[in-house]
Design a protein around this motif. Sequence first.
Motif, PDB file in Angstrom:
ATOM      1  N   VAL A 144       0.819  -1.217   0.000  1.00 18.61           N
ATOM      2  CA  VAL A 144       0.000   0.000   0.000  1.00 18.61           C
ATOM      3  C   VAL A 144       0.852   1.266   0.000  1.00 18.61           C
ATOM      4  N   ARG A 145       2.168   1.092   0.053  1.00 20.79           N
ATOM      5  CA  ARG A 145       3.077   2.242  -0.008  1.00 20.79           C
ATOM      6  C   ARG A 145       3.917   2.227  -1.282  1.00 20.79           C
ATOM      7  N   GLY A 146       3.357   1.640  -2.319  1.00 20.82           N
ATOM      8  CA  GLY A 146       4.063   1.670  -3.587  1.00 20.82           C
ATOM      9  C   GLY A 146       4.056   0.375  -4.359  1.00 20.82           C
ATOM     10  N   ARG A 147       3.644  -0.728  -3.685  1.00 18.96           N
ATOM     11  CA  ARG A 147       3.552  -2.024  -4.352  1.00 18.96           C
ATOM     12  C   ARG A 147       4.901  -2.398  -4.949  1.00 18.96           C
ATOM     13  N   ASN A 148       4.977  -2.665  -6.240  1.00 17.94           N
ATOM     14  CA  ASN A 148       6.249  -3.047  -6.858  1.00 17.94           C
ATOM     15  C   ASN A 148       7.081  -1.854  -7.301  1.00 17.94           C
ATOM     16  N   ASP A 149       6.535  -0.660  -7.142  1.00 18.04           N
ATOM     17  CA  ASP A 149       7.232   0.550  -7.590  1.00 18.04           C
ATOM     18  C   ASP A 149       8.062   1.174  -6.471  1.00 18.04           C
ATOM     19  N   VAL A 150       8.613   0.367  -5.587  1.00 16.19           N
ATOM     20  CA  VAL A 150       9.541   0.838  -4.549  1.00 16.19           C
ATOM     21  C   VAL A 150      10.768  -0.067  -4.599  1.00 16.19           C
ATOM     22  N   ASP A 151      11.938   0.469  -4.226  1.00 19.05           N
ATOM     23  CA  ASP A 151      13.134  -0.367  -4.299  1.00 19.05           C
ATOM     24  C   ASP A 151      13.133  -1.379  -3.157  1.00 19.05           C
ATOM     25  N   TRP A 152      14.016  -2.353  -3.266  1.00 19.94           N
ATOM     26  CA  TRP A 152      14.038  -3.455  -2.312  1.00 19.94           C
ATOM     27  C   TRP A 152      14.347  -2.996  -0.893  1.00 19.94           C
ATOM     28  N   ASP A 153      15.299  -2.080  -0.735  1.00 23.18           N
ATOM     29  CA  ASP A 153      15.666  -1.637   0.614  1.00 23.18           C
ATOM     30  C   ASP A 153      14.473  -1.040   1.349  1.00 23.18           C
ATOM     31  N   ARG A 154      13.731  -0.186   0.648  1.00 26.16           N
ATOM     32  CA  ARG A 154      12.563   0.446   1.273  1.00 26.16           C
ATOM     33  C   ARG A 154      11.470  -0.596   1.536  1.00 26.16           C
ATOM     34  N   ARG A 155      11.329  -1.521   0.629  1.00 21.76           N
ATOM     35  CA  ARG A 155      10.318  -2.570   0.799  1.00 21.76           C
ATOM     36  C   ARG A 155      10.580  -3.369   2.070  1.00 21.76           C
ATOM     37  N   PHE A 156      11.836  -3.744   2.296  1.00 22.44           N
ATOM     38  CA  PHE A 156      12.171  -4.512   3.487  1.00 22.44           C
ATOM     39  C   PHE A 156      12.016  -3.668   4.753  1.00 22.44           C
ATOM     40  N   GLU A 157      12.283  -2.373   4.645  1.00 23.78           N
ATOM     41  CA  GLU A 157      12.063  -1.481   5.790  1.00 23.78           C
ATOM     42  C   GLU A 157      10.581  -1.478   6.171  1.00 23.78           C
ATOM     43  N   TYR A 158       9.707  -1.437   5.178  1.00 21.48           N
ATOM     44  CA  TYR A 158       8.264  -1.475   5.436  1.00 21.48           C
ATOM     45  C   TYR A 158       7.866  -2.802   6.075  1.00 21.48           C
ATOM     46  N   ASP A 159       8.463  -3.905   5.595  1.00 22.87           N
ATOM     47  CA  ASP A 159       8.148  -5.227   6.143  1.00 22.87           C
ATOM     48  C   ASP A 159       8.493  -5.305   7.626  1.00 22.87           C
ATOM     49  N   VAL A 160       9.686  -4.828   7.990  1.00 25.91           N
ATOM     50  CA  VAL A 160      10.120  -4.874   9.389  1.00 25.91           C
ATOM     51  C   VAL A 160       9.305  -3.890  10.227  1.00 25.91           C
ATOM     52  N   GLU A 161       8.942  -2.758   9.629  1.00 29.43           N
ATOM     53  CA  GLU A 161       8.086  -1.801  10.335  1.00 29.43           C
ATOM     54  C   GLU A 161       6.758  -2.456  10.701  1.00 29.43           C
ATOM     55  N   TYR A 162       6.222  -3.261   9.768  1.00 25.85           N
ATOM     56  CA  TYR A 162       4.976  -3.966  10.073  1.00 25.85           C
ATOM     57  C   TYR A 162       5.173  -4.960  11.205  1.00 25.85           C
ATOM     58  N   VAL A 163       6.250  -5.728  11.162  1.00 24.55           N
ATOM     59  CA  VAL A 163       6.527  -6.722  12.199  1.00 24.55           C
ATOM     60  C   VAL A 163       6.564  -6.066  13.573  1.00 24.55           C
ATOM     61  N   ASP A 164       7.194  -4.904  13.677  1.00 26.96           N
ATOM     62  CA  ASP A 164       7.356  -4.224  14.960  1.00 26.96           C
ATOM     63  C   ASP A 164       6.092  -3.514  15.434  1.00 26.96           C
ATOM     64  N   ASN A 165       5.208  -3.150  14.509  1.00 23.42           N
ATOM     65  CA  ASN A 165       4.057  -2.321  14.881  1.00 23.42           C
ATOM     66  C   ASN A 165       2.709  -2.964  14.567  1.00 23.42           C
TER      67      ASN A 165
END
Length: 212
Positions: A144-165
Amino acid sequence: MTARKLPFDFIKRGVDIAVSAAGLIITAPIQIAVAAAVRVNLGSPVLFRQQRPGKNEWIFELMKFRTMLPVTAQYTTDEERLTKFGKFLRSTSLDELPSLWNVFRGDMSLVGPRPLLVEYLEHYSPEQARRHEVRPGITGLAQVRGRNDVDWDRRFEYDVEYVDNRSIGLDLKILVDTVTTVLKRSGISQEGHATMPKFSEYQKGENSNAGS
């Protein structure tokens, strides 16, 4: 897993079972129609099945509707194999409907980091690997923050952000935002790619740039 997350994870699993079961029943006519359309446009098999890592890197078989032609001498790259019909299935997320069965079985959740390729496991940093502390999802924060149109580093940051929150409120917000993203058909792919470059290829590019 922290103690405060245990009640949420227990409730989340109950919601996943109830919603996926209802979803499989409600979408059955749609899935039958899509399956028939895939058979006519792309041939057999109708379902795409692939090994993916889930929670704690446990490997399961992901199920989706096929969106690509088989590899042939004429069609070798993902860009060549992805037809207009396949792009339509992806942009509307109709290809994801069989994944409700993965949610019902417990392989996945409605919301969580998207399950990626098994081959990526050896490339994750310890922080990026934390995305496997929870069940992968049909949709997630990165979607929901860009789907496939975000680079991998940012994508993984979002994934870990979800895990923590992760929380009921965040899951509901992601589900609502997912509907908006699908309706807008945004972030389906990066320029020049059927979806986005492989993580291993992205890493090679980053290392190349770092050395230049």
